[in-house]
Design a protein around this motif. Sequence first.
Motif, PDB file in Angstrom:
ATOM      1  N   ALA A 632       0.827  -1.181  -0.052  1.00 60.92           N
ATOM      2  CA  ALA A 632      -0.043  -0.061   0.048  1.00 60.92           C
ATOM      3  C   ALA A 632       0.734   1.204   0.136  1.00 60.92           C
ATOM      4  O   ALA A 632       1.870   1.060   0.683  1.00 60.92           O
ATOM      5  N   ASN A 633       0.466   2.204  -0.694  1.00 62.28           N
ATOM      6  CA  ASN A 633       1.203   3.407  -0.880  1.00 62.28           C
ATOM      7  C   ASN A 633       2.574   3.425  -1.176  1.00 62.28           C
ATOM      8  O   ASN A 633       3.605   3.828  -0.477  1.00 62.28           O
ATOM      9  N   ASN A 634       2.608   2.542  -2.284  1.00 64.49           N
ATOM     10  CA  ASN A 634       3.852   2.234  -2.781  1.00 64.49           C
ATOM     11  C   ASN A 634       5.038   1.693  -1.636  1.00 64.49           C
ATOM     12  O   ASN A 634       6.375   2.178  -1.606  1.00 64.49           O
ATOM     13  N   GLU A 635       4.627   1.059  -0.886  1.00 70.07           N
ATOM     14  CA  GLU A 635       5.311   0.436   0.260  1.00 70.07           C
ATOM     15  C   GLU A 635       4.909  -0.975   0.638  1.00 70.07           C
ATOM     16  O   GLU A 635       3.781  -1.182   0.794  1.00 70.07           O
ATOM     17  N   PHE A 636       5.913  -1.982   0.648  1.00 68.34           N
ATOM     18  CA  PHE A 636       5.898  -3.507   1.048  1.00 68.34           C
ATOM     19  C   PHE A 636       6.092  -3.314   2.546  1.00 68.34           C
ATOM     20  O   PHE A 636       7.066  -3.022   2.998  1.00 68.34           O
ATOM     21  N   SER A 637       5.136  -3.910   3.053  1.00 68.36           N
ATOM     22  CA  SER A 637       5.368  -4.481   4.547  1.00 68.36           C
ATOM     23  C   SER A 637       5.460  -5.800   4.605  1.00 68.36           C
ATOM     24  O   SER A 637       4.536  -6.785   4.101  1.00 68.36           O
ATOM     25  N   ILE A 638       6.512  -6.401   5.170  1.00 77.99           N
ATOM     26  CA  ILE A 638       6.983  -7.714   4.975  1.00 77.99           C
ATOM     27  C   ILE A 638       7.089  -8.435   6.354  1.00 77.99           C
ATOM     28  O   ILE A 638       7.606  -8.071   7.172  1.00 77.99           O
ATOM     29  N   ILE A 691      10.201   0.580   0.906  1.00 76.09           N
ATOM     30  CA  ILE A 691       9.343   1.684   0.196  1.00 76.09           C
ATOM     31  C   ILE A 691      10.180   2.021  -1.081  1.00 76.09           C
ATOM     32  O   ILE A 691      11.258   2.009  -1.271  1.00 76.09           O
ATOM     33  N   LEU A 692       9.148   2.103  -1.886  1.00 76.75           N
ATOM     34  CA  LEU A 692       9.771   2.423  -3.476  1.00 76.75           C
ATOM     35  C   LEU A 692      10.010   3.841  -3.569  1.00 76.75           C
ATOM     36  O   LEU A 692       9.398   4.571  -3.173  1.00 76.75           O
ATOM     37  N   PRO A 693      11.314   3.976  -4.009  1.00 75.54           N
ATOM     38  CA  PRO A 693      11.718   5.532  -3.923  1.00 75.54           C
ATOM     39  C   PRO A 693      10.836   6.240  -4.920  1.00 75.54           C
ATOM     40  O   PRO A 693      10.400   5.923  -6.026  1.00 75.54           O
ATOM     41  N   SER A 694      11.013   7.631  -4.597  1.00 73.55           N
ATOM     42  CA  SER A 694      10.124   8.565  -5.646  1.00 73.55           C
ATOM     43  C   SER A 694      10.819   8.386  -6.857  1.00 73.55           C
ATOM     44  O   SER A 694      12.134   8.747  -6.878  1.00 73.55           O
ATOM     45  N   LEU A 695      10.010   8.760  -7.929  1.00 71.46           N
ATOM     46  CA  LEU A 695      10.672   8.937  -9.530  1.00 71.46           C
ATOM     47  C   LEU A 695      11.071  10.269  -9.576  1.00 71.46           C
ATOM     48  O   LEU A 695      10.493  11.200  -9.177  1.00 71.46           O
ATOM     49  N   GLN A 711      -0.293   3.134  -8.421  1.00 77.93           N
ATOM     50  CA  GLN A 711      -0.002   1.749  -7.646  1.00 77.93           C
ATOM     51  C   GLN A 711      -0.767   0.645  -8.242  1.00 77.93           C
ATOM     52  O   GLN A 711      -0.940  -0.313  -7.482  1.00 77.93           O
ATOM     53  N   GLU A 712      -0.836   0.540  -9.605  1.00 78.72           N
ATOM     54  CA  GLU A 712      -1.497  -0.627 -10.109  1.00 78.72           C
ATOM     55  C   GLU A 712      -0.500  -1.601 -10.789  1.00 78.72           C
ATOM     56  O   GLU A 712       0.019  -1.317 -11.603  1.00 78.72           O
ATOM     57  N   HIS A 713      -0.061  -2.719 -10.027  1.00 80.55           N
ATOM     58  CA  HIS A 713       0.973  -3.546 -10.576  1.00 80.55           C
ATOM     59  C   HIS A 713       0.217  -4.985 -10.371  1.00 80.55           C
ATOM     60  O   HIS A 713      -0.390  -5.738  -9.472  1.00 80.55           O
ATOM     61  N   ASN A 714       0.016  -5.343 -11.736  1.00 85.47           N
ATOM     62  CA  ASN A 714      -0.280  -6.785 -11.720  1.00 85.47           C
ATOM     63  C   ASN A 714       0.288  -7.962 -11.035  1.00 85.47           C
ATOM     64  O   ASN A 714      -0.273  -9.075 -10.484  1.00 85.47           O
ATOM     65  N   GLU A 715       1.468  -7.645 -10.882  1.00 84.60           N
ATOM     66  CA  GLU A 715       2.680  -8.647 -10.338  1.00 84.60           C
ATOM     67  C   GLU A 715       3.410  -8.065  -9.297  1.00 84.60           C
ATOM     68  O   GLU A 715       3.945  -7.008  -9.301  1.00 84.60           O
ATOM     69  N   LYS A 716       3.093  -8.941  -8.140  1.00 77.72           N
ATOM     70  CA  LYS A 716       3.969  -8.386  -6.893  1.00 77.72           C
ATOM     71  C   LYS A 716       4.414  -9.664  -6.207  1.00 77.72           C
ATOM     72  O   LYS A 716       3.636 -10.745  -5.950  1.00 77.72           O
TER      73      LYS A 716
END
Length: 771
Positions: A632-638, A691-695, A711-716
Amino acid sequence: MKHFSPTLLLLLLIFTLFSCSSDSEDPTPEPDVIAPTVDFTIPGASGTGGSRPVVVSNQIQINIDAKDTEGIAKVEAFIDGQKVGEDTTAPYQITIDVSGYTSKMSQTAKFTDYVLKIVVTDTSGNTSSKEQVINIDNALPLITEVSLTNGQVIGGDTNPITFSAGDNEGLSGVNIYINDELISEIIDNVYQFNLNTLELADGENTMKIEATDLAENTTSHEVVFIADNTGPEIVANSVEEGQILDEEFIMSTTLSDTYSSVTMLIVTLGELNFFSAGVDFPAGTDGQVDFNLNPEDYYTGEQILKITAFDSLGNTSELEIPIIIMRKLITVNFPEQNVNPERISYYLFASKMSGELLAVQQVSPENSSATLRTAIDIGVNEDFMLTFADQISGRFGETNELTTIQNITRNSFKEINLGPRPQFRSQFNPVYPIQFGLDEAIWSDQGEFWTLSGGNSFDTAVFGQSHLLSSGNPAPNQITIERFQNISNNLQSQRVFLSLKDRNNGLSSYALINVEDLSNDFIIDASLFNTYDDGYREFFINDTGSGYPESAAAEIKIVGYLNQEDFENNIYHEMESIGYGPGLPQSMKFWAIDIFEKHRNTIRLSNTVIESIGEPQQSYSTLDWNVDFTFANNEFSIAANSNNEAILGQVFISDDIALHQGTGTFTVMNGREQTYKWSLIFDVNQQDNVILPSLPVELESWRFHENYQSQEHNEKQVEIRKYENLSSYDEYLNQIIKDNQYWYLVSPKKEIMYNSGATGAYNNPNHFILD
């Protein structure tokens, strides 16, 4: 009768006539008996004509006033009766050199009296005279104890000069000249003055002291001195205006002074004085001062580096150099062939772990290296991340590939050296593919699962007997091989490896064909194949029960290398690629062949992937690990647990994946038709979120940018890894990433636990850095 000569008679006649005239007209004139008047003066001597002697110097100039009604014939000068000069033309002036006369009597040290007499004679011979007793002073004034000496170097506006001056009879005046210009007259017998060199040009100047006595004898004393009002010359050898300072270096400064010695150096950066030293560099010589400058000790941004030098007179010079303090993040060195004709643009950018952009730099084909630096103050041990961003115009349109390495520090990981790995074009030359005949006899009496395949420099159409085409291109009984164009170096396979496998009956054969022998009239027939019926082997599977039900499947891939050089450059031939499922079998059969010098295999068991050097081992077990994530919000919580064995984590995002199914197509996405993919690795033992870095704004026009924003990514996918012989993430960075090594050249085995959500498929990034 007395006779007279005619001449005598003429004279008598003339006399008679004049006598008669005189007698009749004018009286006889009286003779001139009046003496001329005379007076004289000696300039500089007082009391001329008095009874007291006057003192004269070694040269006398006499101005004479002589008058007579009938005219002056001459004026003469005598000293003690000896004629010493004469003048016949008014105004009358006689100059006498008396330097040869004795001034004083040695017995009494008193002046000797001399009588100067001026005699004037008129045209009638009448004379007048005037006398004056004179004393001759031949002693010159003395100038001594001058505090300024020849060649002395002075400077500034305050330079007191002292001296002594005197004369046996007294001085009438003392004058001071600088470069022939009168600057001071001393009349109070205080023999000192101030010499202000600020009014003079640097270099040689002349001071002259001139003393005159009462007899107008003059003495002068000249001194050639050096005026120095300029500080030392400063040359900064290792820093120039506008230079970026981002790492510690030795700063070299050359100092010199033409006239004075250099005595001191002070260096400041901003408001801080960080270096000072006393030196001793003689005038006219160059001296060098080296010292360390570490930008880490100073604030980032624009600063003024000021170098101040002092000479022995206190003159100073300042050199101000505007510089920029930055933090060097990392340097990436590229191979000689940093060229991809399909590349639209290529960027490197660094970010904080929070995603904030630190620096961005575009990389051009001519770049041999790129250094990222930032004006943001980031500590040497503070983690940041580095992203490679590639924009490619591939066969199926624009694709974007990003790879991020997280948990880098400036202190421990300073450089990446990218090797010249093989890179193959997706838009190859139209002469490709090569289509050649297939002798149907090789299929006779065989099962329906025969396949053909090639090495990784090629894409070979894969057929089962039941899939042979009845029409189209390629035509029936033809095979197509596309050889990818190598764009980075000359490393690629020179042979095509073909295998025929009848898995139902356990039969197999292979052919190894030289690429140079292939042409459109080439026919593949049975005579090319060598039977290898003992190549089938088996390994067993132990399921730990930790796999994910939706992905409970198995895959095996084995590649072979013909020699060590191919192994080191990953030029392989695919020996086996087969999948099992759904569900995990108890064992898996595979085909192997020992014509290859090296082997590498990949085994996937549910959500476990094990890659290793050599052929598969006797048995495998799924990893007793687990990994889960939310995005969520371009962040992976693992949430991950590997029993403290994993050292590296990786997240992966992309759009839809169309698996390569032997259709002869190939894109830059390594066989998957994707518009973008992004892989990020991180230290799994240090963080549990990515966190995905800002582009950067430079990437806003990329096709991927819209997906990033939405943030629409079909594959994660999230995975965690363990490497044999590597005990930490830092070791992985320094032994694999730093010099762009293939992982299997460092570690003979890696184990992966992944979670790709509902798809269950394993997405291998297979990037030129991450493989």
